[in-house]
Write a protein that holds these residues in place. Sequence first.
Motif, PDB file in Angstrom:
ATOM      1  N   TYR B 120       0.825  -1.216   0.000  1.00 11.31           N
ATOM      2  CA  TYR B 120       0.000   0.000   0.000  1.00 11.31           C
ATOM      3  C   TYR B 120       0.857   1.263   0.000  1.00 11.31           C
ATOM      4  CZ  TYR B 120      -3.717  -3.254   1.548  1.00 11.31           C
ATOM      5  OH  TYR B 120      -4.605  -4.296   1.665  1.00 11.31           O
ATOM      6  N   LYS B 121       1.987   1.215   0.721  1.00 10.99           N
ATOM      7  CA  LYS B 121       2.778   2.430   0.894  1.00 10.99           C
ATOM      8  C   LYS B 121       3.292   3.000  -0.433  1.00 10.99           C
ATOM      9  CE  LYS B 121       6.201   4.334   4.120  1.00 10.99           C
ATOM     10  NZ  LYS B 121       7.055   4.965   3.096  1.00 10.99           N
ATOM     11  N   PRO B 122       3.805   2.153  -1.356  1.00 12.43           N
ATOM     12  CA  PRO B 122       4.266   2.731  -2.626  1.00 12.43           C
ATOM     13  C   PRO B 122       3.144   3.475  -3.355  1.00 12.43           C
ATOM     14  CG  PRO B 122       5.021   0.462  -2.425  1.00 12.43           C
ATOM     15  CD  PRO B 122       4.072   0.699  -1.286  1.00 12.43           C
ATOM     16  N   ILE B 123       1.916   2.972  -3.226  1.00 14.34           N
ATOM     17  CA  ILE B 123       0.772   3.611  -3.890  1.00 14.34           C
ATOM     18  C   ILE B 123       0.439   4.938  -3.204  1.00 14.34           C
ATOM     19  CG2 ILE B 123      -1.715   3.376  -4.299  1.00 14.34           C
ATOM     20  CD1 ILE B 123      -1.216   0.330  -4.646  1.00 14.34           C
ATOM     21  N   ILE B 124       0.379   4.904  -1.873  1.00  9.50           N
ATOM     22  CA  ILE B 124       0.035   6.117  -1.119  1.00  9.50           C
ATOM     23  C   ILE B 124       1.118   7.183  -1.304  1.00  9.50           C
ATOM     24  CG2 ILE B 124      -0.404   7.035   1.204  1.00  9.50           C
ATOM     25  CD1 ILE B 124      -1.468   4.144   1.884  1.00  9.50           C
ATOM     26  N   ASP B 138      -7.474  20.802   1.486  1.00 10.95           N
ATOM     27  CA  ASP B 138      -8.051  21.079   0.162  1.00 10.95           C
ATOM     28  C   ASP B 138      -8.162  19.832  -0.710  1.00 10.95           C
ATOM     29  OD1 ASP B 138      -8.236  23.689   0.824  1.00 10.95           O
ATOM     30  OD2 ASP B 138      -6.476  24.353  -0.317  1.00 10.95           O
ATOM     31  N   ARG B 139      -7.804  18.685  -0.143  1.00 11.97           N
ATOM     32  CA  ARG B 139      -7.702  17.488  -0.991  1.00 11.97           C
ATOM     33  C   ARG B 139      -9.035  16.786  -1.237  1.00 11.97           C
ATOM     34  NH1 ARG B 139      -2.194  14.760   1.507  1.00 11.97           N
ATOM     35  NH2 ARG B 139      -0.707  16.186   0.521  1.00 11.97           N
ATOM     36  N   LYS B 140     -10.095  17.252  -0.581  1.00 11.09           N
ATOM     37  CA  LYS B 140     -11.392  16.587  -0.761  1.00 11.09           C
ATOM     38  C   LYS B 140     -11.882  16.627  -2.205  1.00 11.09           C
ATOM     39  CE  LYS B 140     -15.281  16.503   1.301  1.00 11.09           C
ATOM     40  NZ  LYS B 140     -16.493  16.936   2.014  1.00 11.09           N
ATOM     41  N   LYS B 141     -11.391  17.591  -2.949  1.00 12.35           N
ATOM     42  CA  LYS B 141     -11.814  17.701  -4.356  1.00 12.35           C
ATOM     43  C   LYS B 141     -11.121  16.673  -5.257  1.00 12.35           C
ATOM     44  CE  LYS B 141      -8.330  21.236  -5.072  1.00 12.35           C
ATOM     45  NZ  LYS B 141      -7.997  22.642  -4.986  1.00 12.35           N
ATOM     46  N   ILE B 142     -10.100  16.013  -4.714  1.00  7.67           N
ATOM     47  CA  ILE B 142      -9.393  14.979  -5.494  1.00  7.67           C
ATOM     48  C   ILE B 142     -10.113  13.644  -5.294  1.00  7.67           C
ATOM     49  CG2 ILE B 142      -7.161  13.861  -5.922  1.00  7.67           C
ATOM     50  CD1 ILE B 142      -6.881  16.850  -6.139  1.00  7.67           C
ATOM     51  N   ASN B 143     -10.622  13.066  -6.376  1.00  6.48           N
ATOM     52  CA  ASN B 143     -11.383  11.809  -6.293  1.00  6.48           C
ATOM     53  C   ASN B 143     -10.523  10.612  -6.662  1.00  6.48           C
ATOM     54  OD1 ASN B 143     -14.006  12.796  -5.546  1.00  6.48           O
ATOM     55  ND2 ASN B 143     -14.111  13.705  -7.607  1.00  6.48           N
ATOM     56  N   ILE B 144     -10.490   9.676  -5.738  1.00  6.94           N
ATOM     57  CA  ILE B 144      -9.654   8.488  -5.949  1.00  6.94           C
ATOM     58  C   ILE B 144     -10.506   7.232  -5.830  1.00  6.94           C
ATOM     59  CG2 ILE B 144      -7.677   7.177  -5.044  1.00  6.94           C
ATOM     60  CD1 ILE B 144      -6.411   9.829  -4.251  1.00  6.94           C
ATOM     61  N   LEU B 145     -10.291   6.314  -6.766  1.00  9.58           N
ATOM     62  CA  LEU B 145     -11.033   5.044  -6.757  1.00  9.58           C
ATOM     63  C   LEU B 145     -10.084   3.888  -6.457  1.00  9.58           C
ATOM     64  CD1 LEU B 145     -13.584   3.302  -7.405  1.00  9.58           C
ATOM     65  CD2 LEU B 145     -12.814   3.303  -9.800  1.00  9.58           C
ATOM     66  N   VAL B 146     -10.525   2.991  -5.563  1.00  8.42           N
ATOM     67  CA  VAL B 146      -9.758   1.776  -5.272  1.00  8.42           C
ATOM     68  C   VAL B 146     -10.623   0.556  -5.587  1.00  8.42           C
ATOM     69  CG1 VAL B 146      -8.504   0.450  -3.525  1.00  8.42           C
ATOM     70  CG2 VAL B 146      -8.436   2.952  -3.456  1.00  8.42           C
ATOM     71  N   ILE B 158      -5.723   6.056   2.314  1.00  9.71           N
ATOM     72  CA  ILE B 158      -5.682   7.179   1.361  1.00  9.71           C
ATOM     73  C   ILE B 158      -6.599   8.311   1.852  1.00  9.71           C
ATOM     74  CG2 ILE B 158      -6.168   7.906  -1.014  1.00  9.71           C
ATOM     75  CD1 ILE B 158      -5.497   5.007  -1.897  1.00  9.71           C
ATOM     76  N   ALA B 159      -7.771   7.925   2.373  1.00  8.47           N
ATOM     77  CA  ALA B 159      -8.712   8.934   2.887  1.00  8.47           C
ATOM     78  C   ALA B 159      -8.106   9.707   4.061  1.00  8.47           C
ATOM     79  CB  ALA B 159     -10.024   8.269   3.305  1.00  8.47           C
ATOM     80  N   LEU B 160      -7.297   9.005   4.865  1.00 12.73           N
ATOM     81  CA  LEU B 160      -6.639   9.671   6.000  1.00 12.73           C
ATOM     82  C   LEU B 160      -5.751  10.826   5.545  1.00 12.73           C
ATOM     83  CD1 LEU B 160      -5.409   6.952   8.549  1.00 12.73           C
ATOM     84  CD2 LEU B 160      -7.351   8.508   8.741  1.00 12.73           C
ATOM     85  N   LYS B 161      -5.312  10.758   4.296  1.00 16.04           N
ATOM     86  CA  LYS B 161      -4.457  11.823   3.762  1.00 16.04           C
ATOM     87  C   LYS B 161      -5.286  12.985   3.219  1.00 16.04           C
ATOM     88  CE  LYS B 161      -0.656   9.309   4.277  1.00 16.04           C
ATOM     89  NZ  LYS B 161       0.374   9.666   5.275  1.00 16.04           N
ATOM     90  N   GLY B 162      -6.614  12.892   3.374  1.00 15.55           N
ATOM     91  CA  GLY B 162      -7.470  14.014   3.013  1.00 15.55           C
ATOM     92  C   GLY B 162      -8.194  13.883   1.686  1.00 15.55           C
TER      93      GLY B 162
END
Lengths: 363, 363
Positions: B120-124, B138-146, B158-162
């Motif tokens: 997971y760490k290399p991805i994060i 300000d990262r809530k506008k960035i949408n990430i799919l897993v 990933i969500a913990l990073k905002g």
Amino acid sequence: MDEDEEQVIADTLEAFKRYGEIMELKINIRRNVFRSLKKEDQMQLVEFEEHLNKIEEAVKINCKLANDIEKIGRSQFLSGKKYKESRSLKMGYMDKVLTTIKQFWRDWSKDGMAERDKSYKPIIDEIELKFMDIPINDRKKINILVPGAGLGRLPFDIALKGFSVQGNEFSYFMLISSFFLFNYLESSNKYFLFPFIHTFSNHRTNEDLLYKCTIPDINPRSVIFSGSNFSTSIGEFTEVYSQRSMESFFDVIATCFFIDTAPNIISYIKTIWHSLKPGGFWINLGPLLWHYEKDACEKESSEDNIPACSIELTLETLIQLIKNSGFEIDKRETINTTYVGNPCSMLKYIYESEFWVAKKKDI
Amino acid sequence: MDEDEEQVIADTLEAFKRYGEIMELKINIRRNVFRSLKKEDQMQLVEFEEHLNKIEEAVKINCKLANDIEKIGRSQFLSGKKYKESRSLKMGYMDKVLTTIKQFWRDWSKDGMAERDKSYKPIIDEIELKFMDIPINDRKKINILVPGAGLGRLPFDIALKGFSVQGNEFSYFMLISSFFLFNYLESSNKYFLFPFIHTFSNHRTNEDLLYKCTIPDINPRSVIFSGSNFSTSIGEFTEVYSQRSMESFFDVIATCFFIDTAPNIISYIKTIWHSLKPGGFWINLGPLLWHYEKDACEKESSEDNIPACSIELTLETLIQLIKNSGFEIDKRETINTTYVGNPCSMLKYIYESEFWVAKKKDI
């Protein structure tokens, strides 16, 4: 040979015979899937069908070995018997053909040497160390047993050092193949073999999947042993070697990836103790992948002749059992090994094998 | 929810319910085998029954988690439905319960961090690098799919990073378990878990077999995200994300041990392309253990809903396909990883995973 055994042999030969057909089926399923894709998707994978064609060619080349084994096996083991009618393929038997092909790579190809050096060399080195004072010409009096001999490379390599060696094997996939190897192979590098075409997963390149070797790296028949110091026995280990005639017979018993084939490890250890001379050595290398663990839990087993018994010990308990059973453990080491593992695969199975030398106490 | 889906859920819950019973059966078979040995042989293994008793106790402790998942799952997913009658256990389903228990160790134990750090760490780290200029608030506008979110630790971290993260999952073993985890867990270290008692092979010590961890290392409910930036979608990846509403939706799609679950990798890639914004990133880490390879060759599959299709590509062909499909590959690396692998086992499965960052070309 009783009738049950004949049936097992006939089923084994049937599996060798149908190797090409089953692999062809696997390839054709892919070809049909590919052709059912939209044209635009097919265009994205222009070389895919060509790749399947190459695998198909490789299967045909592997078939030469499979067919020759089947032919020789039939004439040797079922001569005069009427097993020509079409048989159904036994569940799990095709997987054993695929494993046998990989075993040829492990035991009898030049490239298999890397694996053999990890698994066989520590055992052979230990044997040579024990008998270093005995010149090679005098070693015929030293009797060594290799249970689970497989395709016979470990006993063969030990015999090359001058010792008298008996391999023991139970599986007719191994027995028929090694009979072929030791009695009918005409020269080294006689066959091309593609050992890693049977799975399409975890290959980095098409070339890796289509890796080709030649076998055998050495023709066993070309090596003249000093007298007849090499033999193979057929049968289940404890049945053959717990006999009275086998009492205190061997100077060394070498087990390599073997002990975890035991449904009952206690009888394996007793048999080793029985057939070793007092002061003789049991040399072991391998993991503890207890072969019958899964079957012992499933009422409907996929194979015949599965014992209803499985005792799985941890290494520490096993070592204690060995000590309790009249052995003194001289040496222990953990050695990382692989077993018919494709060196280029993206998935590696690393066996952290346990190596030990146990001496039968001189009571 | 249609009736087929309800059946799958009921079958999944049945498997969780019967975990204790099936493990008890496995242990009792060993106990009976042991007691059927000669007394002298039993005496050689004086601690064996005690060892089985300890495994039995461990199963009871694992049962607490399995039973709680089943209870919550039933009330949430089958509320008011009548599925109380006794069902037969679906073939292969108990293995999935055992894997789920190991996944809890991987995703939600402190000791699982070593595995997570590799996968997971290399991805994060890569995601943080891409958006390092954007402050966490300000990262809530960035949408990430897993996709293939499993028990949800990667999307959670990933969500913990905002970032705003959506996990997607298809398996009800994972969905019910992660629903339980994210909605009903009251505190960290709530459950003891014995993740490695389900195989008796390749253990060095009894203690290794009985290794115990606590879960979760962090209670997901105790972490207050800034707003609701974490969600899970249920369903097959291509069905959910090839919809028009998903077009150009995500800034990043992160696939970890996921792409080889594809029966048809071309539609996975098309779906990733479709749902990524132009200029968005696909980050991947994992091997190519094509999940449907075996099933596609067997007429009688052991499971339902197996697609009749499997396209297995080698890495080089896959990379070429990705490039042909409108991606530019920025970065590639091979990273050695394990997957729910017991760190103390004598058999290690090492996945030489491929990590890449592919950018959707801005056409």
